[in-house]
Design a protein around this motif. Structure first.
Motif, PDB file in Angstrom:
ATOM      1  N   TRP B   2       8.770   4.443  -3.224  1.00  0.00           N
ATOM      2  CA  TRP B   2       7.665   3.474  -3.323  1.00  0.00           C
ATOM      3  C   TRP B   2       7.627   2.865  -4.720  1.00  0.00           C
ATOM      4  CZ3 TRP B   2       3.185   3.137  -6.301  1.00  0.00           C
ATOM      5  CH2 TRP B   2       2.204   2.240  -5.828  1.00  0.00           C
ATOM      6  N   LYS B   3       7.474   1.544  -4.780  1.00  0.00           N
ATOM      7  CA  LYS B   3       7.384   0.888  -6.092  1.00  0.00           C
ATOM      8  C   LYS B   3       6.063   0.133  -6.157  1.00  0.00           C
ATOM      9  CE  LYS B   3      12.034  -0.395  -6.405  1.00  0.00           C
ATOM     10  NZ  LYS B   3      12.918  -1.523  -6.501  1.00  0.00           N
ATOM     11  N   LYS B   4       5.543  -0.001  -7.361  1.00  0.00           N
ATOM     12  CA  LYS B   4       4.235  -0.643  -7.522  1.00  0.00           C
ATOM     13  C   LYS B   4       4.420  -2.155  -7.598  1.00  0.00           C
ATOM     14  CE  LYS B   4       0.025   0.233 -10.124  1.00  0.00           C
ATOM     15  NZ  LYS B   4      -0.543   0.835 -11.331  1.00  0.00           N
ATOM     16  N   ILE B   5       4.926  -2.727  -6.490  1.00  0.00           N
ATOM     17  CA  ILE B   5       5.159  -4.170  -6.479  1.00  0.00           C
ATOM     18  C   ILE B   5       4.551  -4.791  -5.229  1.00  0.00           C
ATOM     19  CG2 ILE B   5       7.260  -4.203  -7.874  1.00  0.00           C
ATOM     20  CD1 ILE B   5       8.826  -4.181  -5.222  1.00  0.00           C
ATOM     21  N   GLN B  10       7.504  -3.117   1.644  1.00  0.00           N
ATOM     22  CA  GLN B  10       8.109  -1.790   1.518  1.00  0.00           C
ATOM     23  C   GLN B  10       7.912  -1.001   2.798  1.00  0.00           C
ATOM     24  OE1 GLN B  10       7.710  -0.086  -2.596  1.00  0.00           O
ATOM     25  NE2 GLN B  10       5.927  -1.414  -2.612  1.00  0.00           N
TER      26      GLN B  10
END
Lengths: 381, 277
Positions: B2-5, B10
Motif C-alpha cells: 500500500w502506498k500513500k498516493i 491500488q
C-alpha cells in the motif's frame, strides 16, 4: 431445454433488477450553487454522475438571497433552497431543532433512502445527519477540509463533528492526510472512513499549447487571494523571480482581501508589464486562462486535496506546489514539483523555470508529453 | 504494497487502514513545570495579594483614625527614599547615574505630590454622594480586576499592566471619599501610588534576578499581612490564610497535575508557518 433456458433468463433478469436498485439520494450542504467553489462543484458533479447511473438525487441547501424554494438543474436535479438563517460565510445557524420539520418533510416526501452530508463547516449537513439517523435513513458524510485542534473555533467544530459522525454509517475523506485528520478530530473508527479522491473532468480541461507565448515563461496562479492560499509567499517570490529571469511573466487570477498585497508588490518593483492581475475568473473561463501558461504555481499553506493543481496538470502545465497537507499524494512526482512553504522556496522555483525553459526549447518534446498527461487522467476515470 | 498516493488505483479497499496510519502524528507535550517552579512562580501572586491587603488595612486604620496621616506620609516617604537609594546604587547594575537621574526623579515626585495635594480635595468629594456599600463593593471589584490583570511575569494574553494600575487607582479614588479629611485622602493617594505603582518595579526585579530574595520577601509580606489582619479580627485572618494557602500551594499542585493531561498534536495537516528569509 427451452424451459431451463427460460428459467435462467428470468433469474438473470431478477438479479439484474436487484443489482441496479434505485436509491433516492439526498445531498445536504450549506454550500451549493450559486456559491462557486470546490465543495459546490463536487456536489453537483457527483449528483450528475449518480443521476446518470439511474438513481434519484435531490440537493438541500439554504436560500441564497431571493433564490428560495425548489429549483431544477441539469438532468432533473431537484434543489431545495430552504429559508434558514445564514450567519457567517454562507453557513446557517446551528439550532438542530428548527431544521427538523423541514428536513423530515422533505425526506418523507422524496422517499429518501440515503442522506449524504458535505463539509464539516456546514451546520445544515451535520444536523441533517442527526435527523436522517433518527428516521432510520442511511447516512454518509464527506469531509473536504483539514482543520486544526488548538483554537476555540476548532474545538467547537470538532466536537460538533464528533457528535454527527457517531451517527454516520460511513465517512468519506478526499485524501489520506484528510482521513488521519478526520479520525483524530472526530474520534471515529479508521475502518469507517474511506478515502475517495476528487476527480477532474478531462473533457473540459484539455491542453492547448498553441495558446502559449513562446517568447516568455508564463507562471499562472489562480486561487482565492486569502492568507491560507499563501499570498504572502507569492508576494515574496514574485520580485525575486522577475529580477533573476527577464522572460518570466505572471498571470494571477482570483479575488480576495489579499489582492492589495500583490498590487503593492507590483507597484513597488515596477512589474506592471510582467505581472497581470485578472481579477475574479469565471468558472467556465478557468481553462482558457490555464492554457496560456507554462507553469502553475500553488502556494497554499494548507490543502486537503488541491483541485486546482489537478486541473492545471490536465491542461498540460507543469505544476509547482508547496508540500502541505494532501498535495504530495495527489499527483505523481513527474507532474508536480514540491517545495517547502518559505520565501526561500524561490530558489527551487528557479530550477523549475530552468527545466521549463529547456522544455520550451525542445518544443516538440513538450507537445508530446501533453497526450501522456491526458492519458493518465482518462485511465483514472 | 500500500502506498500513500491517490493517483493510482491500488488493490486495497477504500477504507483500508495501513500500518503506517497516523505515523506522522507528533505528540508534543511542550514545556512542563515542576512543583518547585510552580510554587516559586506563584509567590509573585501572593506578594500582590499581600500588598493589596496591607493597603486595605492602612485604609481601614485611616478611616477609624487610629493612624494619623502625617505618620503615614512621613513613614512611607522615608521608606520610598531608602528603597530608591538602595535599589539604584546597589541592585541595579545597569549604569545608573544617581545625580542626573535622581534629580529628574525628584522633579517628577515633586510634580506628582503637588498635583495630588491639589486634587485631593476634588477626590474627596468625587464619590461622596455614593453610598458606602456601593463604594466598598466597587473598590473590592476593582482590586480583584487589579489582581487578575497584573503582570506576574507570565506571557499571557490577559496580562495588561494598564488595566491593572488603572483599576487600583480607581479603587483608591473610590475609597478616598470615605475619609474624614483632605489630608487623609492625600495620604491614601500617596500610599496607593507607592504600593501599586512603585512597589512592583523592585519586586519584579527581585523576582527575575534573586530567587532567594523573592522567597524572603514573600514570607516577610505574608507575615506582615497576617499580623495586620490578626490585629483586626480573627475571621479576616482566617480568610486571608485560606486564600494565601490556596493560591500558593493548592493551585500550583493542581496545575502540575493537569499538565499530564495536556496534549499538543501536530502533523502534516497543520497550516504551514511562513518563515520570511
Amino acid at each position: 431445454m427451452l424451459l431451463e433456458k427460460q428459467k435462467e433468463y428470468k433469474s438473470r433478469k431478477v438479479i439484474k433488477k436487484k443489482q441496479i436498485r434505485r436509491h433516492s439520494i439526498c445531498m445536504v450542504s450549506d454550500f451549493f450553487y450559486p456559491n462557486m467553489g470546490g465543495v459546490e462543484s463536487h456536489i453537483y458533479q457527483l449528483s450528475q454522475c449518480l443521476l446518470a447511473r439511474g438513481h434519484k438525487v435531490i440537493v438541500i441547501t439554504h436560500a441564497y438571497g431571493n433564490r428560495k424554494g425548489i429549483r431544477y438543474m441539469t438532468s432533473g436535479l431537484k434543489v431545495y433552497y430552504l429559508p434558514l438563517l445564514v450567519i457567517y460565510n454562507q453557513c446557517t445557524l446551528p439550532t438542530l431543532f428548527s431544521t427538523l420539520p423541514l428536513l423530515r418533510n422533505i425526506f418523507i416526501r422524496e422517499k429518501v433512502t440515503v442522506v449524504h452530508g458535505h463539509s464539516a463547516f456546514s451546520a445544515l449537513a451535520l444536523e441533517s445527519v442527526f435527523h436522517a439517523n433518527t428516521m432510520g435513513i442511511k447516512t454518509v458524510f464527506t469531509d473536504h477540509s483539514l482543520f486544526g485542534f488548538a483554537d476555540a473555533s476548532a474545538i467547537i467544530t470538532n466536537k460538533l463533528l464528533q457528535m454527527a459522525l457517531i451517527l454516520c454509517n460511513h465517512v468519506i475523506c478526499v485524501s489520506h492526510v484528510g482521513k488521519e485528520n478526520t479520525v483524530l478530530r472526530a474520534k471515529v473508527r479508521p475502518s469507517l472512513v474511506s478515502v475517495i479522491p476528487n476527480a477532474v473532468d478531462t473533457t473540459i480541461f484539455t491542453p492547448d499549447p498553441s495558446k502559449r507565448n513562446p517568447d516568455n515563461v508564463t507562471i499562472v496562479v489562480i486561487s482565492r487571494l486569502v492568507y491560507r492560499k499563501g499570498v504572502d509567499l507569492l508576494a515574496g517570490v514574485i520580485p525575486i523571480l522577475c529580477k533573476d529571469y527577464p522572460q518570466v511573466h505572471f498571470l494571477i487570477g482570483g479575488e480576495g482581501p489579499k489582492r492589495i498585497d500583490l498590487e503593492e508588490v507590483r507597484e513597488r518593483h515596477q512589474l506592471q508589464d510582467r505581472v497581470t492581475m485578472l481579477g475574479a475568473v469565471d468558472h467556465n473561463k478557468v481553462r482558457d486562462v490555464l492554457v496560456c501558461g507554462d507553469i502553475f504555481l500553488n502556494a497554499s499553506l494548507t490543502e486537503a486535496f488541491c483541485m486546482s493543481i489537478v486541473e492545471a496538470a490536465a491542461c498540460g502545465l507543469q505544476v509547482v506546489s508547496t508540500k502541505v497537507g494532501g498535495v504530495p499524494e495527489v499527483l505523481p512526482p513527474d507532474l508536480v514539483w514540491l517545495t517547502e512553504p518559505s520565501i526561500a522556496e524561490g530558489e527551487h522555483t528557479r530550477n523549475h523555470i530552468y527545466y521549463v525553459e529547456r522544455n520550451d526549447k525542445m518544443f516538440g518534446k513538450c507537445r508530446a508529453s501533453i497526450p501522456a498527461y491526458t492519458e493518465i487522467f482518462e485511465n483514472q476515470k | 504494497m500500500w502506498k500513500k498516493i491517490l493517483y493510482k488505483k491500488q488493490a486495497f479497499p477504500d477504507n483500508y487502514v495501513d500500518q503506517s496510519f497516523l505515523c506522522d502524528l507528533n505528540n508534543v507535550n511542550g514545556e512542563s513545570y515542576s512543583i518547585q517552579q510552580s510554587f516559586f512562580c506563584t509567590t509573585a501572586v501572593t506578594q500582590e495579594i499581600c500588598c493589596t491587603c496591607i493597603f486595605v488595612v492602612i485604609f481601614a486604620n485611616l478611616v477609624s483614625e487610629t493612624l494619623s496621616p502625617s505618620f503615614v506620609i512621613s513613614s512611607s516617604g522615608l521608606l520610598v527614599v531608602i528603597f530608591y537609594l538602595f535599589f539604584s546604587t546597589f541592585l541595579d547594575k545597569t549604569c545608573y547615574n544617581l545625580l542626573s537621574k535622581g534629580f529628574e526623579d525628584l522633579k517628577s515626585v515633586v510634580i506628582f505630590m503637588s498635583f495630588a495635594l491639589g486634587f485631593s480635595s476634588i477626590m474627596k468629594t468625587l464619590t461622596e454622594t455614593i453610598s458606602t456599600d456601593t463604594v466598598y463593593a466597587m473598590s473590592t471589584f476593582m482590586f480583584l480586576v487589579h489582581l487578575v490583570f497584573h503582570d506576574y511575569g507570565a506571557h499571557a494574553v490577559i496580562v495588561s499592566e494598564t488595566i491593572s494600575i488603572n483599576a487600583a487607582v480607581f479603587a483608591t479614588v473610590c475609597l478616598g471619599s470615605r475619609l474624614p479629611n483632605e489630608i487623609y485622602t492625600f495620604a491614601l493617594l500617596l500610599i496607593g501610588a507607592e504600593v501599586f505603582v512603585l512597589s512592583p518595579v523592585p519586586r519584579r526585579y527581585i523576582q527575575e534576578n534573586c530567587p532567594f530574595g523573592q522567597v524572603v520577601l514573600t514570607v516577610l509580606l505574608t507575615c506582615i499581612t497576617m499580623l495586620l489582619m490578626g490585629s483586626f479580627e480573627t475571621p479576616y485572618l482566617l480568610c486571608t490564610t485560606i486564600v494565601l494557602v490556596c493560591v500558593n500551594f493548592l493551585c500550583p499542585l493542581y496545575f502540575v497535575y493537569c499538565q499530564a493531561h495536556k496534549r499538543h498534536i501536530s502533523g502534516p495537516w497543520d497550516e504551514a508557518v511562513v518563515w520570511s528569509s
